[in-house]
Design a protein around this motif. Structure first.
Motif: not given
Length: 177
Positions: A46-75
């Motif tokens: 993979r090119t460097k741009e594809e690797k960076i894009t994949l890392i960003i997608k993975t980080i955003l995906l992992l943050l979906l669960l805590p953010f979902s919990f935060l949006v539903l229960y603490f706001t």
């Protein structure tokens, strides 16, 4: 001339392997046949741009669960805004699931798990917010775990089947106690 044709065939087989037009086993066999076992088959780089894009997608995906919990229960967002945000989260995770499933990517399992967990979290929260009957919440919870079980059997994902069985067992114990 023969070397030129063999190089073209090898290039075409690599293309088939990269785009999953043939199973990897067949492509490896054909590559070994045409290269006479001399050329190593390297994984797709993979090119460097594809690797960076994949890392960003993975980080955003992992943050979906805590953010979902935060949006539903603490706001104190309005219900329509909460539904919209959770719908965006689900759309993103489902899009990644479909994208990685088609490419047979290693993050397919992570996207499947996050998508199902966000669906579970949202369905239980919205059911509890709009009904006072505990039996309906329990039915929604059990339906989610049964869906997990079916997805585990259909996709042949053992950890999902095990998680569904454990979820059903824990839910039954929670209902009884």
């Amino acid at each position: 001339m023969a070397d030129n044709r063999i190089a073209t065939i090898i290039k075409e087989i690599n293309y088939w392997k990269e785009h999953n037009l043939l199973p990897d086993v067949y492509c490896d066999f054909l590559l070994a046949l045409y290269t006479k076992g001399e050329e190593e088959t390297s994984p797709i780089t993979r090119t460097k741009e594809e690797k960076i894009t994949l890392i960003i997608k993975t980080i955003l995906l992992l943050l979906l669960l805590p953010f979902s919990f935060l949006v539903l229960y603490f706001t104190q967002f309005r219900p329509l805004l909460q539904i919209s945000i959770i719908f965006l989260f689900l759309t993103y995770s489902f899009w990644l699931y479909v994208n990685f499933k088609n490419k047979k990517h290693s993050l397919f399992h992570l996207t499947l798990g996050v998508t199902l967990a966000v669906i579970l979290l949202a369905s239980v929260y919205f059911t509890a917010a709009y009904t006072d009957k505990q039996i309906i919440i329990y039915l929604i919870l059990m339906t989610n775990f049964l869906f997990w079980f079916l997805m585990g059997k259909i996709k042949k994902v053992k950890y999902l089947t095990v998680a569904a069985i454990l979820g059903i067992v824990f839910a039954i114990f929670y209902i009884i106690l």
